[in-house]
Motif scaffolding. Structure first.
Motif, short mmCIF file in Angstrom:
data_model
loop_
_atom_site.label_atom_id
_atom_site.label_comp_id
_atom_site.label_asym_id
_atom_site.label_seq_id
_atom_site.Cartn_x
_atom_site.Cartn_y
_atom_site.Cartn_z
N UNK A 1 -18.17 100.18 43.64
CA UNK A 1 -17.45 99.36 44.97
C UNK A 1 -16.30 98.67 44.21
N UNK A 2 -15.51 98.22 45.13
CA UNK A 2 -14.44 97.43 45.00
C UNK A 2 -14.79 95.88 44.90
N UNK A 16 -14.91 101.84 46.98
CA UNK A 16 -15.63 101.59 48.14
C UNK A 16 -15.77 100.15 48.61
N UNK A 17 -15.99 100.09 50.05
CA UNK A 17 -16.34 98.86 50.33
C UNK A 17 -17.19 98.78 51.82
N UNK A 45 -16.97 91.11 61.37
CA UNK A 45 -17.25 92.20 60.27
C UNK A 45 -17.41 91.49 59.03
N UNK A 46 -18.57 91.63 58.60
CA UNK A 46 -18.94 90.98 57.17
C UNK A 46 -19.10 91.77 56.07
N UNK A 47 -18.37 91.86 54.95
CA UNK A 47 -18.17 92.51 53.84
C UNK A 47 -19.60 92.16 53.06
N UNK A 65 -19.83 100.32 58.43
CA UNK A 65 -18.32 100.79 58.21
C UNK A 65 -18.18 100.99 56.68
N UNK A 66 -17.58 101.92 56.23
CA UNK A 66 -17.52 102.26 55.03
C UNK A 66 -15.90 102.58 54.78
N UNK A 67 -15.26 101.68 53.98
CA UNK A 67 -13.69 102.11 53.69
C UNK A 67 -13.60 102.57 52.29
N UNK A 68 -13.00 103.53 52.03
CA UNK A 68 -12.85 104.09 50.73
C UNK A 68 -11.08 104.34 50.54
#
Length: 861
Positions: free
Chosen positions: A147-148, A217-218, A268-270, A309-312
């Motif tokens: 993870x970032x 990833x985040x 949107x919460x990380x 939601x998965x950001x990579x």
């Protein structure tokens, strides 16, 4: 949809693939919940791992005369009452989490009657975690080490993700820490939420093996609910006003640049761990609308949508940092939807707001069913009907999934008790129909054209470098790197520096102190970097001396590298050729689409023009019908008017003729008296010569010839016999005597007589076909107030069409004269008779019409 009694439902043949696009059917799974009590009647039976059978309750069979029979329904898989949450997750949700990591979208929703176990399936309970917590657990177990740092990925409020630099992310973290608005992630499972810790045991935790270690990833989560067809954000931090509490603001749906639907302005919460994500979920779950109904103590009154939601993004060639290119960021999302249960208001006895909620829930579920039916019809029959996604927020939000943006799975929850039989039948029909809908298979994520294993090689290089530096004089990674990271993390945040009071003597000293501290730390960091750089230079020199003795090895490796570069060059050439071909095909597709749009626009314009012409034609026809009705009304009014006028004139003419008849009677009496006196005297004067008789045109009556009398008449002279003149109407032809019913009967002595005549009140074709002549008796009021009768005559002849026609040739006028008229002066004596008689006899026809004086008998009172 045909159903076999006590047999499996026949499946339709597989659809043909078009345009080389592979499609997968919607995965529909059935889960049967246990009965609430052992003595309850059960109407659902599990036949096999993919088939269930419904039995109608006994009372329902008696009422419906056996209309409901035992029917079987087939699904992708059926889970019985003994199925655990782990087994359900392995078969349904785990493939969707794998696809999420592989940059593919997924949609999973539960459907069923109120009280069938949808929320339990999605959320679970302590000791039995549902699909949502297990999906989060597997996701973070897979990407945890990769993870970032927080705030490196940042939402752009347009359904996209931006990448920030390490410095900007550090400032964001310091700002967060100073405000203390976001709780820090628990460092271990012991610090996790106790309720979540009881849901999933360590033995049940799962991990994906297809993780890409060269990416960072985040995870971002959002939670919304659709209530009464309005979308509300459950994670919104709204300040509570006890004086004027404000209702939550609804959100709207928008479309991003990739034509994907999203909720605008949604929070949107990380999150960085499963515990933190589940804590955010429970925060929104407390705001969700639930109510106590007759069917469920905690019934969901809205549709909830929890989106993961998965950001990579890939690492650079050295494997150290994330590529600062937004186009290289891949975003995939998994939507976990808990639909509200369909219900009948007659069973829930809902009133007021509960009745409105139930109506909106049933309406949205009906729209979902309609969309599925039209999708299936378009795919099976080749039609192109418009799918009504916009009729409901639920279908509009998930439009992209049904258009081929990811996999779609549905879990049908069934309550086997007999009271829910009718609703369960409807749910089964919808579920079975949904299986026939096919969704385009999502494509794989793009290749970054970077060598694989970059992170591993970079870590191995750092480990080797640290080991050698430790051998030569001190640790770098274990000492210098740790010290550098410690110095970066120890940078103090800037305090508030706003001056509002001239006598403030604390803000500036505090700011100066913080700046001096940051300056000292930066100097230490500079010295540490310089020291580390010198060590690296020394290590590189050592490497150069060692590499000089390995030229042969380097040469071999260089030749292999050249071969690999040639292979890469060939692959790049092939890729460029395929890209050009793809662009050419895309250009052709665009041309065809534009041509199709032009034709469709022309078709719509022609249809509109045709509709306009049809409307104009209908308008003209209606206008013509109105004109005909108006003319018919005018004709009827005119006819009535003339009938009344004719009746008035006839009455006047009748009165005039009566007066004339009285005058004639008086004159005859006088003549008779004169003749009687002369005969008693013994002699008559010689008879005067007869005056030649003038012929009259077409008279239909006889007129007597009058003679003038003298005072001295001979008794031997025979009495005068009146002569009769025959009218032309007395010939041998047959006549149609048309006498309207409105004509008045005149009591005149001389009436028009027409032999061989067919008397009618209304002319008809049968009478006209038998005669040669036609006469119409028309009465009207003359200028002197007397009734005037006109005989309008004509010839009857046949037409070419086989009918009869009349051509009018003559008009004969019959008048009555009143003896008391002012134009005549009554005289006494013998001079009156001859003069009056001569005046009557010498009257001649004028202008093609003949007139005759009818002698009428005066009515005695």
């Amino acid at each position: 949809m045909q159903r076999a009694w006590k047999g499996k439902t026949p499946r339709r043949p597989a659809l043909k693939k078009t345009n080389n696009v592979e499609k997968d059917p919607v995965g529909v799974y059935c889960r049967i919940r246990p009965l609430g009590a052992e003595d309850e009647e059960c109407c659902v039976e599990m036949i096999s791992s993919s088939t269930i059978q419904l039995h109608a309750p006994d009372g329902l069979k008696a009422n419906r005369n056996g209309e409901y029979k035992e029917t079987q329904y087939s699904f992708t898989k059926v889970f019985g009452i003994n199925t655990g949450q782990m087994e359900l997750f392995e078969d349904v949700a785990r493939p969707l989490v794998e696809d999420l990591i592989q940059c593919k979208n997924g949609l999973l929703f539960t459907y069923g009657v109120t009280g069938s176990g949808k929320t339990y399936t999605m959320t679970g309970s302590p000791g039995e975690g549902g699909l949502l917590p297990r999906s989060l657990d597997m996701l973070f177990n897979s990407i945890g080490p990769f993870q970032a740092k927080r705030f490196v990925f940042k939402p752009d409020d347009k359904n996209g993700i931006d990448i920030q630099s390490q410095v900007d992310a550090l400032l964001e973290r310091q700002k967060r820490d100073s405000q203390q608005s976001v709780p820090k992630t628990p460092s271990s499972r012991q610090k996790a939420d106790l309720e979540f810790a009881d849901m999933i045991t360590p033995e049940e935790s799962r991990k994906s093996k297809n993780i890409d270690e060269d990416c960072s990833y985040s995870v971002f989560v959002s939670y919304v609910e659709i209530y009464n067809n309005y979308i509300y954000d459950l994670l919104e931090d709204a300040q509570f006003d006890s004086v004027r509490p404000k209702p939550p603001q609804s959100r709207i749906l928008r479309e991003d640049q990739n034509h994907n639907m999203y909720v605008a302005g949604c929070t949107e919460v990380e999150v960085k761990s499963t515990e933190e994500a589940f804590e955010v979920f429970w925060k929104g779950q407390k705001k969700r609308r639930i109510a106590n109904t007759q069917l469920n103590r905690e019934s969901s009154r809205s549709h909830s949508v929890f989106t993961v939601k998965l950001a990579q993004a890939p690492l650079d060639a050295d494997g150290d940092y994330i590529l600062q290119d937004k186009n290289q960021v891949n975003v995939s999302q998994l939507c976990l939807v808990d639909l509200a249960g369909s219900e009948r208001t007659s069973r829930t006895r809902a009133e007021g707001s509960r009745l409105r909620e139930a109506g909106n829930i049933n309406q949205s579920l009906m729209t979902l069913r309609t969309c599925m039916e039209i999708l299936r019809e378009n795919q099976m029959c080749g039609t192109n009907k418009m799918v009504p996604y916009r009729d409901s927020k639920v279908t509009h939000l998930f439009k992209n999934y049904f258009d081929g943006e990811g996999k779609v799975k549905m879990i049908v929850c069934v309550n086997p008790k007999a009271d829910d039989y009718e609703e369960t039948v409807l749910v089964m029909r919808f579920a079975e129909m949904t299986q026939e809908v096919e969704v385009a298979r999502p494509v794989d994520r793009p290749i970054y054209h970077l060598a694989a294993g970059r992170r591993h090689r970079n870590q191995a290089f750092k480990d080797e470098l640290s080991r050698r530096l430790e051998e030569r004089g001190g640790p770098v990674n274990g000492g210098d790197s740790a010290l550098m990271n410690q110095l970066i993390e120890s940078l103090p945040a800037l305090p508030p520096c706003e001056l509002v009071d001239p006598t403030d003597d604390q803000t500036l000293p505090r700011l100066i102190e913080v700046l001096e501290q940051r300056h000292r730390i930066r100097q230490m960091m500079t010295e540490q970097v310089t020291h580390t750089a010198n060590k690296v230079k020394f290590m590189l020199q050592q490497f150069d001396s060692q590499m000089s003795s390995k030229d042969t090895f380097v040469h071999d490796q260089q030749s292999k590298l050249n071969e690999k570069e040639k292979v890469i060059l060939n692959q790049k050439t092939e890729i460029e050729r395929l890209e050009k071909k793809s662009k050419t095909l895309e250009y052709k597709i665009d041309i065809l689409q534009k041509t199709t749009e032009m034709y469709e626009q022309d078709k719509r314009s022609l249809q509109q023009e045709l509709e306009g012409q049809e409307q104009m034609l209908q308008k003209e026809l209606s206008e013509r019908r109105r004109m005909e009705q108006r003319m018919q009304g005018v004709v009827t009014d005119t006819k009535l008017k003339w009938e009344k006028e004719c009746e008035r004139r006839v009455n006047a003419k009748q009165l005039e003729m009566q007066n004339k008849l009285w005058v004639k009677d008086e004159k005859l009496k006088q003549l008779k008296a004169i003749v009687t006196e002369n005969s008693s005297g013994g002699s008559f004067p010689p008879e005067p010569p007869k005056k030649p008789e003038r012929p009259s045109r077409e008279r239909d009556h006889t007129m007597p010839q009058k003679r003038s009398a003298s005072p001295t008449a001979l008794p031997t002279v025979p009495p005068v016999r009146p002569t009769h003149r025959r009218s032309r109407s007395a010939g041998g032809e047959k006549w149609v005597d048309h006498k309207p019913a409105s004509n008045l009967e005149l009591d005149t002595v001389m009436q028009p007589i027409i032999p061989n005549a067919i008397k009618v009140s209304t002319p008809n074709e049968k009478a006209l076909s038998k005669c040669h002549k036609y006469v119409l008796r028309h009465q009207e009021l003359a200028s002197d107030g007397e009734i005037e009768t006109k005989l309008i005559k004509g010839d009857v002849f046949k037409t070419r069409g086989g009918g009869q026609a009349v051509q009018f040739t003559d008009i004969e006028t019959l008048k009555q004269e009143c003896p008391t008229a002012p134009s005549r002066k009554r005289r006494s004596g013998s001079d009156e008779g001859p003069a009056q008689t001569e005046d009557i006899e010498n009257r001649a026809p004028v202008g093609g019409t003949s007139s005759s004086n009818g002698y009428q008998k005066r009515r005695r009172p």
